[in-house]
Design an enzyme around this catalytic site. Sequence first.
Site: not given
Length: 325
Positions: A122, A247, A281
């Site tokens: 990520c 993120h 996500n």
Amino acid sequence: MTSFAARPGSPGSRIVGLGSFQPDTVVSNHDLAKIMDTSDEWIRERVGIVNRRVAKPEELLVDMAVEAGAKAIADAGLAPTDIEAVLVATCTMPSQIPNAAAQVAHRIGVLAAPAFDLNAACAGFCYALATGSDLVRAGSARYVLVIGAEKLTDWVNPTDRSTAIIFADGAGAAVVGPSEEAAIGPVSWGSAGDLSGMIAVEDRDSFIFQEGQSVFRWATTQIAPIAIDAVERAGIELSDVDVFVPHQANLRIIEAIAKRLKAKGARDDLKIARDIVDSGNTSSASIPLALDHLRQAGEIASGDVALLVGFGAGLSYAGQVVRCP
Ligand code: UT7
């Protein structure tokens, strides 16, 4: 001794174009509640996601990366042949070889470009952006296409409520080019390999596993200082930052980091990317997706200062400030 010839670099680098791609299929919390023991209320409250985008079986990671990358090149007003290197940040390629970047370069029409994948999970987009920026400044490439692309649903157990509600698919891209001024700040980056077991795919037959609460604690305590360090390295103040694009892991993590930034001098009117609500996500794709969506929504203007920070498996982290294109 005669020194070798060097290709002249650029005093600075900047993002000159952005692009993104999400699959059409929208999966809501209500859809998930039909197939596992979860609820819309729990997911909204604990993670902040309402909808996420999921690729069809025939929609591949490389396809999404091509779409996002081609849009970023067009947005920059460049031709594919102007691009001299292609970097794909990803942790979900279905194959170990070939990599994604060479296929993406070929399909976009970037001729024989150096092309490589970079896996910092990520944090991958911020790692790749730093690498692209350094290639431009060192003279190794004039324009670099930097893509974050993930098909996480290939790696998630579709009935595991601890991961299937979170992870999603998509791609985001930026073109980095030369600039008289530094419009991509020095990166603040690092890793904590002693914590590598916290988020992992154990072997080729396993799905993603994460120790959610431990990662949550790490992210809410360790990442704000990285973001602040990135601001300091750029020689600016937190109050100079217009938009915070972390993120998109969990809305509660995003709000917790933003609160710490405000306690340290970020402005009350700091814009905060909350793209997770409708995108989920998407690991390395989440930051460029959020940035591009904010721009499409007219929430950020050209020249605004954006603070990016990525964090996740590795564990790894990276942040930098950029001027929005
Ligand atoms: O992107 C890479 C980096 N990753 C992250 O940053 C992720 C960080 N972690 C998180 O975002 C959160 O820890 C999660 C979203 C993964 C989990 O949220 P949580 O608030 O930490 O939940 P929990 O795991 O502590 O579980 C709390 C309760 C448990 O029930 P009991 O034991 O208290 O009865 C879980 O079984 O919630 C239960 N639970 C669920 N309930 C409904 C766990 N998942 C679900 C679910 N629906 N999907």
